[in-house]
Design an enzyme around this catalytic site. Structure first.
Site, short mmCIF file in Angstrom:
data_model
loop_
_atom_site.label_atom_id
_atom_site.label_comp_id
_atom_site.label_asym_id
_atom_site.label_seq_id
_atom_site.Cartn_x
_atom_site.Cartn_y
_atom_site.Cartn_z
N VAL A 142 12.33 -6.36 -4.38
CA VAL A 142 11.71 -7.13 -5.28
C VAL A 142 11.96 -7.08 -6.86
O VAL A 142 11.65 -7.82 -7.51
CB VAL A 142 9.90 -7.20 -5.26
CG1 VAL A 142 9.64 -7.32 -3.77
CG2 VAL A 142 9.46 -5.53 -5.62
N LYS A 146 0.43 -1.23 -13.95
CA LYS A 146 -0.73 -1.77 -13.25
C LYS A 146 -1.47 -2.45 -14.38
O LYS A 146 -1.92 -3.76 -14.14
CB LYS A 146 -1.52 -0.74 -12.44
CG LYS A 146 -0.85 -0.31 -11.18
CD LYS A 146 -0.43 -1.19 -10.27
CE LYS A 146 0.08 -0.64 -8.85
NZ LYS A 146 0.73 -1.70 -7.93
N TYR A 157 3.00 4.38 -13.96
CA TYR A 157 2.21 3.69 -12.95
C TYR A 157 1.24 2.82 -13.56
O TYR A 157 0.86 1.69 -13.54
CB TYR A 157 1.82 4.66 -12.06
CG TYR A 157 1.15 3.92 -10.83
CD1 TYR A 157 1.78 3.52 -9.70
CD2 TYR A 157 -0.41 4.15 -10.87
CE1 TYR A 157 1.19 2.93 -8.75
CE2 TYR A 157 -1.09 3.47 -9.45
CZ TYR A 157 -0.30 2.95 -8.60
OH TYR A 157 -1.04 2.24 -7.54
N ASN A 165 2.62 -7.00 -3.33
CA ASN A 165 1.99 -5.67 -2.78
C ASN A 165 3.02 -4.40 -3.07
O ASN A 165 2.39 -3.43 -3.47
CB ASN A 165 1.67 -5.66 -1.31
CG ASN A 165 1.32 -4.59 -0.84
OD1 ASN A 165 0.35 -3.80 -1.13
ND2 ASN A 165 2.36 -3.92 -0.16
P1 NAD Z 1 3.23 2.26 0.56
O1 NAD Z 1 4.14 3.39 -0.28
O2 NAD Z 1 2.74 2.52 1.74
O3 NAD Z 1 3.61 0.80 0.16
C1 NAD Z 1 4.37 0.52 -0.81
C2 NAD Z 1 5.37 -0.43 -0.19
O4 NAD Z 1 6.24 -1.24 -1.27
C3 NAD Z 1 6.48 0.39 0.75
O5 NAD Z 1 6.67 -0.18 1.96
C4 NAD Z 1 7.87 0.39 0.08
O6 NAD Z 1 8.87 0.60 0.65
C5 NAD Z 1 7.44 -1.16 -0.68
N1 NAD Z 1 8.51 -1.01 -1.98
C6 NAD Z 1 8.66 -0.03 -2.95
N2 NAD Z 1 9.72 -0.48 -3.68
C7 NAD Z 1 10.09 -1.88 -3.28
C8 NAD Z 1 11.05 -2.76 -3.85
N3 NAD Z 1 11.72 -2.64 -4.56
N4 NAD Z 1 11.27 -3.82 -2.94
C9 NAD Z 1 10.04 -4.03 -1.96
N5 NAD Z 1 9.49 -3.07 -1.61
C10 NAD Z 1 9.39 -1.93 -2.39
O7 NAD Z 1 1.73 2.48 -0.31
P2 NAD Z 1 0.30 1.51 -0.34
O8 NAD Z 1 -0.46 2.48 -0.63
O9 NAD Z 1 0.32 0.73 0.74
O10 NAD Z 1 0.77 0.77 -1.70
C11 NAD Z 1 0.72 -0.60 -1.70
C12 NAD Z 1 0.28 -0.91 -2.88
O11 NAD Z 1 -1.29 -0.66 -3.15
C13 NAD Z 1 1.09 -0.58 -4.30
O12 NAD Z 1 1.43 -1.64 -5.16
C14 NAD Z 1 0.25 0.56 -4.76
O13 NAD Z 1 0.50 0.60 -6.18
C15 NAD Z 1 -1.03 -0.07 -4.48
N6 NAD Z 1 -2.21 0.69 -4.37
C16 NAD Z 1 -2.42 1.68 -3.64
C17 NAD Z 1 -3.55 2.59 -3.50
C18 NAD Z 1 -3.55 3.53 -2.45
O14 NAD Z 1 -4.51 4.42 -2.65
N7 NAD Z 1 -3.16 3.57 -1.56
C19 NAD Z 1 -4.29 2.66 -4.72
C20 NAD Z 1 -4.25 1.50 -5.64
C21 NAD Z 1 -3.04 0.69 -5.78
#
Ligand code: NAD
Length: 274
Positions: free
Chosen positions: A73, A176, A172, A99
């Site tokens: 992305v 955000k 990070y 996402n």
């Molecule tokens: P995750 O690591 O399972 O998911 C992140 C996904 O983004 C992965 O599939 C990864 O391969 C993909 N990704 C990374 N770089 C990329 C790129 N350049 N192009 C395309 N895809 C890419 O973790 P998650 O917890 O499911 O995170 C999803 C979202 O939720 C993120 O934006 C994260 O910041 C946000 N988030 C998560 C939490 C939490 O507690 N898990 C809390 C707040 C926000």
């Protein structure tokens, strides 16, 4: 996916959704929630292709429609390819879930420029590139009342760290906080085209991204001290919010951030008067 998501079935009937980073964690739960709600889903991935393929297979096995598309992305050309593939597969795009995200943690004095730029490039620039492509497609096509009362919906995945500072993760938190204002500005700019843009700010959700925070009972207990509601979030908590925000049930909601965080942003340190 649990049965409560089934009640959302058909809320997204006939719509096509792209979920970036849709093969793991929160993204995968959103993909499943959308498919159960009747959407055709593009599962974007940049790594772990086998997880994207397995998800697509599962959705098709349940009678749904999905395709997996590889794209980084943060790369303009690959984002264009992603949208071209979605349009080719399903004839259009109605929903984008921005996402994809990552962390590269380090104390400020040890954080490399590459750590900083990688996180900003994926978490913030990636959302800009995908939102721009989605808006072009939504504006080109306009409202199709048979599908939705709006021309398109964009959901930006942020974090409670768009308002809570987070030592050791300045890249990070800054990315955000940037997403929060990207989302609001796009909501303001695109409302005239009947495009809705909203954010979801998850608290602590059990996925690989924050494995360190809950990997041992001691760490989990410490994490729970930050969550008034008394439990760590599940990916389906976020999926349910995303289904609602993507559906016409939330028409008239734009420029809003939904904090799905069990109260993490309620300053739990002040529970007993501070
Ligand atoms: P995750 O690591 O399972 O998911 C992140 C996904 O983004 C992965 O599939 C990864 O391969 C993909 N990704 C990374 N770089 C990329 C790129 N350049 N192009 C395309 N895809 C890419 O973790 P998650 O917890 O499911 O995170 C999803 C979202 O939720 C993120 O934006 C994260 O910041 C946000 N988030 C998560 C939490 C939490 O507690 N898990 C809390 C707040 C926000």
């Amino acid at each position: 996916m649990n049965s409560s998501l089934n009640s959302a079935r058909r809320l997204l009937e006939g719509q096509c959704a792209i979920v970036t980073g849709g093969n793991t964690g929160i993204g995968a739960a959103i993909v499943e929630g959308f498919a159960e709600a009747g959407a055709r889903v593009v599962v974007n991935y940049v790594a772990e292709a086998e997880k994207a393929d397995a998800l697509v297979k599962r959705i098709r096995g349940n009678g749904g429609e999905a395709v997996a598309v590889e794209a980084d992305v943060s790369r303009e050309d690959q984002v264009r390819t992603l949208f071209d593939a979605a349009i080719k597969a399903f004839g259009g795009v109605d929903i984008l879930v921005n996402n994809a995200g990552l962390q590269r943690d380090a104390p400020l004095t040890e954080m490399s420029l590459d750590d900083w730029e990688t996180v900003i490039r994926v978490n913030l620039t990636g959302q800009f590139l995908c939102a721009r492509e989605a808006a072009r497609e939504f504006i080109r096509r306009g409202v199709n009342p048979e599908v939705s009362v709006s021309a398109g919906k964009i959901i930006c995945m942020s974090s409670v760290h768009d308002v809570i500072p987070w030592a050791g993760r300045v890249n990070y938190a800054a990315s955000k906080a940037g997403v929060a204002m990207l989302m609001k500005t796009l909501a303001q700019e695109l409302a005239v085209h009947k495009i809705r843009v909203n954010g979801i700010s998850p608290g602590a959700i059990k996925t690989c991204i924050n494995y360190d925070a809950w990997m041992t009972p001691e760490r989990e207990t410490r994490l729970l001290e930050l969550i008034p509601y008394g439990r760590i979030g599940h990916t389906r908590d976020i999926a349910k919010a995303a289904v609602w925000l993507a559906s016409d049930e939330s028409d008239y909601v734009t420029g809003a951030t939904l904090y799905v965080d069990g109260g993490m942003t309620l300053y739990p340190g002040f529970e007993d008067g501070g």
